[in-house]
Design an enzyme around this catalytic site. Structure first.
Site, mmCIF file in Angstrom:
data_model
loop_
_atom_site.group_PDB
_atom_site.id
_atom_site.type_symbol
_atom_site.label_atom_id
_atom_site.label_comp_id
_atom_site.label_asym_id
_atom_site.label_seq_id
_atom_site.Cartn_x
_atom_site.Cartn_y
_atom_site.Cartn_z
ATOM 1 N N VAL B 255 -14.438 -20.197 38.112
ATOM 2 C CA VAL B 255 -13.684 -19.897 36.886
ATOM 3 C C VAL B 255 -12.668 -21.013 36.648
ATOM 4 C CG1 VAL B 255 -13.895 -17.426 37.333
ATOM 5 C CG2 VAL B 255 -11.788 -18.592 37.968
ATOM 6 N N HIS B 256 -12.089 -21.016 35.469
ATOM 7 C CA HIS B 256 -10.917 -21.855 35.185
ATOM 8 C C HIS B 256 -9.693 -20.921 35.178
ATOM 9 C CE1 HIS B 256 -13.774 -24.619 32.709
ATOM 10 N NE2 HIS B 256 -13.658 -25.067 33.935
ATOM 11 N N VAL B 410 -11.038 -16.908 31.102
ATOM 12 C CA VAL B 410 -12.078 -16.465 30.175
ATOM 13 C C VAL B 410 -13.393 -17.201 30.437
ATOM 14 C CG1 VAL B 410 -10.593 -15.678 28.312
ATOM 15 C CG2 VAL B 410 -11.197 -18.098 28.441
ATOM 16 N N HIS B 411 -13.377 -18.179 31.303
ATOM 17 C CA HIS B 411 -14.584 -18.964 31.575
ATOM 18 C C HIS B 411 -15.137 -18.598 32.948
ATOM 19 C CE1 HIS B 411 -12.642 -22.243 28.836
ATOM 20 N NE2 HIS B 411 -13.136 -21.244 28.138
ATOM 21 N N LEU B 412 -16.223 -17.853 32.950
ATOM 22 C CA LEU B 412 -16.822 -17.416 34.204
ATOM 23 C C LEU B 412 -18.204 -18.050 34.324
ATOM 24 C CD1 LEU B 412 -15.998 -13.852 33.138
ATOM 25 C CD2 LEU B 412 -14.988 -14.761 35.206
#
Lengths: 136, 477
Positions: B255-256, B410-412
């Protein structure tokens, strides 16, 4: 025949049984009681109707948590509820005040979840609410 | 008991599923797309509102990867998936990232030129462009702050349509329900919404049937020849695990992670229904700064970590906006489907370097805000100082700890990484799950790691590439 490393990459096993979604839901009563006291602590001037709406919103969202989170909330909320009820209403308010002020492991996450839901709901629904919950 | 039959079953209708369905249907294959969430047309709900979270996000947007700290994340759960609800920001995959993936993960026939040609197509289809008119005030804050510091920054294009010379908030998103899903339907694909795939029934290396449940509890099944799982980086590995496929699946979530702050200015900066399009890239790829949705409820949420001290600022929400510092994490997480539980357990562990970087990032982001003219900056962690001048940044860095912060993402991605390395790749170079003959993955799960930029363009380019390989294989096979 797959190589050993290929077997490591994906293991073929038996499928799981059909999930049972109702096993782990937090008890609505415990969540509602804690949320009401939390809102009363954070937003003492919030009108009762608005408070009820915010509590109902938070309870609804918590009932819809992914199952592992719901399981965790169920355990923590049950513990908090038992401790709160042991000391009567004054004790319960004191417990919520203590939790609200201190970053306790797990219990603090529960308090943060409840607070974030109610706070977001109140200002999304009534953006001109004062910081203590008072209507303009 | 409803029964369906199709040549290709596509599970999920987001950036991976919609493009996959479109390519395969236009190649003449019989395609059925199954989406767990509802169909909600663009414009039916206010962007970033609680109603949108209720209708189009999984669990109303209240989902978290468990850890110390836990990391809140969101998943779109509707026709079009995350493309219906995200910020619409578009970045091509960096060339060096593609080169590294090709080299380190031995991805066969993974040509940068081909992927960029696909990006050209995607950009045309989605009307990817800069804002033709005025930027939002919250976006201008980032530009002004970064420019004042001499830091690299730029406007991120979005997949949006604007009226001639239109301002940022006049954009209409070109999400999957506006683009690839209608194209797929025009080519004959069927879309089944409000239907969850519980598991895939297998016989050895082949899956043959999907067991489904509709939103009103009706059970059914879908027989298929091929299945492409595009349910996102959490639900894809969870479905594969529920179907008895484990090993490397779900063991390498990337993730981020981001931390946030709210900043108050002398003038109105808040546009509730839009997000800033500027990003600060001076420290990229390790660190990047951008703007978040800032509806009044979200401003209040940002202040809620220390409500007793920060809460009074909420009355000025129109003069406030929320910003984030995102890092490229070296940590990893897991997605584990558990017996008798509907949803998977998601965990994530930040490294020591990640924790330090988040603190540094938050301090630098606060500096951007001060440079842009913020009067008060409220970092989102318990015990944070109100930053009003540069001297306060030292206190911020000294008191920050991720254990006290609201960390989210939100970035997975990367839960079924693809490539040619037996020891690392859960799927082969075109997304076929190892150990199977007809189970494919084609979404963010395939990315070998977090790309350091908004990943949707990367996901779409790889999904179209893989779908074309699959269509060609079917034509010749």
């Amino acid at each position: 025949m797959p190589s050993g490393s290929e077997r490591d990459a994906t293991t073929l096993g038996e499928p799981m049984t059909t999930p049972s979604p109702s096993l782990v839901a937090p008890r609505p009563g415990a969540v509602t009681r804690f949320t009401e006291r939390m809102v009363a602590h954070d937003l003492p001037a919030l009108e009762p109707v608005r408070r009820s709406a915010a509590v109902a919103f938070a309870a609804e969202r918590i009932a819809d948590l992914p199952s592992p989170m719901a399981l965790g909330v169920r355990v923590v909320s049950d513990v908090v509820d038992v401790v709160s009820r042991a000391g009567g209403e004054r004790g319960a308010v004191a417990v919520v005040g203590f939790i609200a002020r201190r970053p306790l492991p797990l219990i603090g996450d529960y308090a943060r979840l409840v607070r974030s839901l109610t706070t977001a709901y109140v200002w999304e629904t009534w953006p001109d609410t004062g910081p203590d919950g008072a209507a303009p | 008991m409803t029964r369906h039959r199709t040549d290709v079953l596509v599970v999920g209708s987001g950036a991976g599923g919609a493009t996959t369905a479109c390519v395969l249907a236009e190649a003449g294959l019989e395609v059925l797309v199954v989406e767990e969430g509802p169909y909600v047309a663009q414009g039916d709900v206010v962007p970033f509102s609680l109603e949108q979270m209720q209708r189009q996000y999984r669990s109303g947007g209240v989902t978290a990867a468990i850890g110390f700290p836990s990391i809140a994340y969101t998943e779109g759960r509707c026709a079009g998936g995350g493309t219906e609800v995200n910020s619409g920001l578009y970045r091509r995959p960096p060339e060096e990232t593609l080169d590294r993936w090709r080299r380190e993960h031995a991805i066969d026939d993974f040509d940068t030129g081909e992927l960029y040609d696909i990006c050209d197509e995607v950009e045309k289809e989605l009307s990817v462009q800069l804002v033709p008119g005025a930027a939002t005030p919250a976006s201008e804050v980032l530009r002004r702050g970064a420019a004042g510091l001499g830091w690299r920054h730029d406007e991120i294009p979005r997949w949006m349509e604007y009226p001639d010379g239109g301002a940022a908030e006049q954009g209409r998103r070109r999400s999957m329900t506006e683009t690839y899903l209608p194209r797929a339907a025009a080519a004959g694909a069927r879309l089944l919404t409000d239907t969850r795939v519980e598991r895939l029934a297998r016989g050895g290396r082949r899956a043959r049937r999907a067991e489904i449940t509709t939103a009103d509890g009706q059970r059914g099944s879908i027989d298929f020849d091929h299945v492409v799982v595009c349910a996102g980086a959490i639900q894809t590995p969870a479905l594969l695990q529920r179907s008895g496929l484990r090993g490397r699946i779900g063991t390498s979530l990337a993730v981020h992670p981001t931390v946030k702050l709210a900043a108050r200015f002398d003038q109105r900066v808040n546009i509730p229904d839009d997000v800033p399009v500027q990003q600060v890239k001076e420290f990229a790829p390790d660190l990047s700064f951008g703007g978040s949705a800032s509806r009044p409820g979200l401003v209040a949420l940002a202040l809620s970590d220390d409500w007793r001290r920060f809460g009074s600022a909420v009355t000025d929400w129109e003069q406030m906006a929320v910003y984030y510092a995102a890092i490229t994490s070296q940590g990893r997480g897991r997605v584990v489907a558990l017996p008798r539980l509907r949803d998977p357990l998601v965990t994530y562990r930040l490294t020591t370097r990640d924790r330090a970087l988040l603190g540094r990032g938050l301090a630098r982001l606060a500096l951007v805000m001060l440079e842009a003219g913020a009067t008060d900056v409220y970092p989102c962690y318990r015990g944070a100082p109100v930053v009003r001048q540069r001297a306060d940044l030292a206190t911020l860095q000294a008191t920050f700890a991720t254990s006290k912060a609201s960390v989210m993402t939100v970035h997975l991605c990367s839960t079924v990484p693809f490539g040619g390395r037996d020891s690392r790749s859960a799927a082969d170079s075109v997304g076929v799950v190892r150990g199977t003959d007809n189970v494919r993955v084609n979404d963010a799960s395939l990315l070998p790691d977090a790309p350091g930029v908004n990943p949707q363009a990367t996901v779409m380019a790889i999904a179209i590439r893989n779908a074309r390989r699959f269509a060609a294989e079917r034509r010749h096979g």
